[in-house]
Design a protein around this motif. Structure first.
Motif: not given
Length: 644
Positions: A505-529
């Motif tokens: 539950x904690x891991x899913x919450x952290x994953x959802x926070x990253x997806x919600x806040x940094x979705x645009x950066x993830x779509x560009x393939x930023x390595x760290x995210x």
């Protein structure tokens, strides 16, 4: 110090002892399966079907809105299946609040119940104002013009409404009186309005397929330019997209599905009728699944008809159906649509008001809210005081406040409840013993057609509750995470599932926070995210494998969620991701509401809860009457010791 912290932790995570074999319910068992289906459909299939389809098709998905409703329905069905299993397990009023209380502990139950109350109050007030506004539009804004002229409230900050909505106030008070009068009368009114609404929607769907044009699902840019004379590439991209069936692409379908998900909210009101249904352990699962299916076909049909009748880029987002009928030359049909819209709003309003006093009653009866709110009227068999208080609060909010900024708060309460119910289903399916009785010989009594029917409480496990003590005590080892020692649940395997569920539950919450806040950066393939998301996803997958490897309970139920543990976990992911889409202002308002709730809980509820009083009795050796352990096969302290 450590002992004090441990003591407080045990108080916060103590779980309700569930008694299904004691005294009869204080409610009137008078609701049939049809009543529950009508209640679920009426509550879920609100005015959104008359507005939402046009808005999503126009701005997000085009004709692919039918796929949006399909994805949203599948996501909602995950939560619905979890509610259906608990309806089969726990024939008691309280919905997600009670489910949390018997599984994950008192503090989580209070948080769930407190937010459900907020959701129902805001939902009731906002639907009442929508009813008033719809009726006002039918009579050419005469009501609003009168109040704006003589009773305008010009207060800065947009907290209060432009004018006091007396019509909404009267409407809520009338329905409060109906609910206080009796549940069977309320169910009859709900069935009538729901039937009218479904007839109107059937007319809309048939009309759309008769007058529709299949070419509207395959429009080209030439069609758009010829119709609108707009040639600017930016304007074409915004209003038309790329044409065809899915003009705004896959991202548009997903965005539309997230919006459409909220169109299926409301079925959970069925879960609060457990003590009023004639046969709750069968009627509630059937009612939830059937109402969701009916709502899906209604949404799917209306959205298909709408986009067939006229091009999606011409849809009016405020009143799409009247505009669509005018477009095909059936302008008088707007009056039929108006009748259906008012009936839909009426059933949606009743669906918001019906569960509200029952959740308050359940919390008050358990001592988490003021016990005076649990008083029942002996003649009508309804929680009279809770009904009146909640109705008056909702009426006051509809009368004075601008609810636009508060509507998103409904989403937090609902999504939190959905998530916790999925967590509870996941945990309980891997625990030894049953929820229902203190010995295998006891039977759960149901009312079917006015007659008592015995239902077996046998868990079906190889080691029954009474033989659990004869099983050798297992010592935890890493090997047990993937290779359990037995094919039936034990205390150790149950503890592993508790702990792993908390971690995932904690891991899913952290994953959802990253997806919600940094979705645009993830779509560009930023390595760290990307690396962070991959690591979180792999850890989640490992937790899923650990849970999947544990032995599942063989308890016989009238309904079970299939594909454990995947479906509940996917439901948790969807719900938490949607919660993370809400803006910061909504979370700040949520924090204020929770601070108020925690004041009530820590100053009153934690000392006055029924479980606190029972714990004191057990401490001094007093035997608690008509109570049984939550999980059979061990004493209370052993059960509390495995709380997550």
């Amino acid at each position: 110090m450590v002992d004090t912290i441990a003591s407080v932790g045990r108080m916060l995570l103590r779980r309700r002892v569930l008694d299904c074999s004691g005294e009869e319910t204080r409610f009137a068992r008078c609701l049939s399966t049809l009543d529950l289906v009508a209640l679920g459909v009426g509550s879920t299939l609100g005015a959104g079907v008359y507005v939402l389809a046009g808005e999503v098709a126009r701005e997000k998905a085009g004709p692919a809105i039918v796929l949006c409703f399909l994805v949203a329905a599948l996501s909602s069905m995950l939560a619905g299946l979890c509610y259906a299993e608990f309806g089969a397990r726990v024939p008691k009023t309280g919905s997600a609040y009670l489910y949390s209380y018997v599984t994950v502990g008192e503090i989580w139950a209070f948080i769930t119940g407190w937010n459900l109350i907020l959701s129902y109050v805001i939902g009731t007030a906002s639907v009442a104002r929508a009813w008033s506004s719809t009726f006002d539009n039918l009579i050419e804004q005469k009501i609003s013009s009168f109040f704006k002229s003589f009773m305008a409230m010009k207060v800065p900050g947009k907290v209060l409404a432009e004018y006091p909505d007396l019509f909404a106030l009267i409407l809520i008070l009338l329905l409060t009186g109906l609910l206080a009068f009796g549940v069977s009368e309320s169910a009859l009114v709900n069935k009538i309005f729901t039937a009218v609404n479904l007839v109107v929607l059937g007319f809309v769907i048939i009309s759309g397929f008769v007058k529709g044009n299949a070419e509207n699902w395959n429009l080209t840019i030439e069609n758009f330019i010829n119709d609108t004379n707009v040639t600017s590439p930016e304007q074409v991209e915004k209003s038309f997209g790329s044409g065809g069936f899915a003009p705004f692409g896959f991202s548009g379908v997903l965005s539309g599905a997230a919006t459409c998900f909220y169109a299926f909210v409301g079925f959970d009101c069925i879960a609060t009728t457990s003590e009023e249904a004639k046969n709750p352990m069968r009627s509630i699962p059937v009612g939830i699944v059937a109402s969701l299916l009916i709502c899906f076909f209604a949404y799917f049909g209306v959205s298909a008809a709408l986009t067939l009748m006229m091009p999606y880029y011409k849809l009016n987002t405020q009143s799409p159906l009247p505009e669509a009928f005018s477009y095909v030359g059936w302008a008088p049909a707007r009056y039929i649509v108006a009748v259906g819209s008012l009936c839909a709003l009426s059933t949606s309003l009743l669906g918001s008001m019906f569960p509200m006093p029952r959740v308050i009653y359940a919390m008050a009866e358990d001592g988490l809210l003021f016990r005076v709110l649990s008083r029942m009227n002996q003649r009508t068999k309804t929680p009279l005081l809770a009904t009146i208080v909640s109705g008056c609060v909702a009426a006051l909010m509809a009368f004075l406040f601008d609810l636009a900024a508060l509507v998103d708060l409904m989403s937090i309460g609902t999504l939190l409840a959905y998530s916790l119910v999925a967590v509870c289903v996941l945990i309980l399916r891997y625990q030894p013993g049953t929820l229902n009785s203190s010995s295998q010989s006891e039977k759960l009594v149901e009312l079917v057609g006015g007659e008592k029917v015995a239902v077996s409480g046998d868990s079906g496990d190889e080691y029954g509750p009474d033989s659990e003590d004869h099983i050798p005590r297992e010592k935890f080892s890493i090997r047990l995470l993937l290779v359990p020692s037995r094919d039936v649940p034990t205390k150790t395997s149950g503890t592993i599932v508790y702990a792993t569920t908390a971690v995932i539950s904690v891991l899913i919450t952290l994953l959802c926070v990253v997806l919600a806040v940094y979705l645009d950066e993830l779509m560009t393939g930023q390595p760290i995210l990307v690396t962070v998301c991959v690591i979180l996803a792999l850890l989640c997958f490992f937790c899923v494998i650990v849970i999947w490897r544990q032995p599942e309970s063989k308890e016989a139920l009238t309904f079970k969620v299939p594909l454990l543990p995947w479906l509940p976990l996917f439901s948790i992911f969807v719900n938490i991701y949607l919660m993370m889409q809400l803006d910061l202002a909504t979370w700040c308002r949520f924090a204020v509401w929770m601070c108020l709730g925690f004041m009530i809980y820590f100053l009153y509820g934690i000392r006055n809860s029924t479980e606190a009083l029972n714990s004191k009795q057990r401490k001094y050796g007093a035997q608690t009457k008509n109570k049984s352990p939550i999980y059979l096969g061990g004493d209370e302290s052993e059960v509390e010791a495995i709380s997550p």
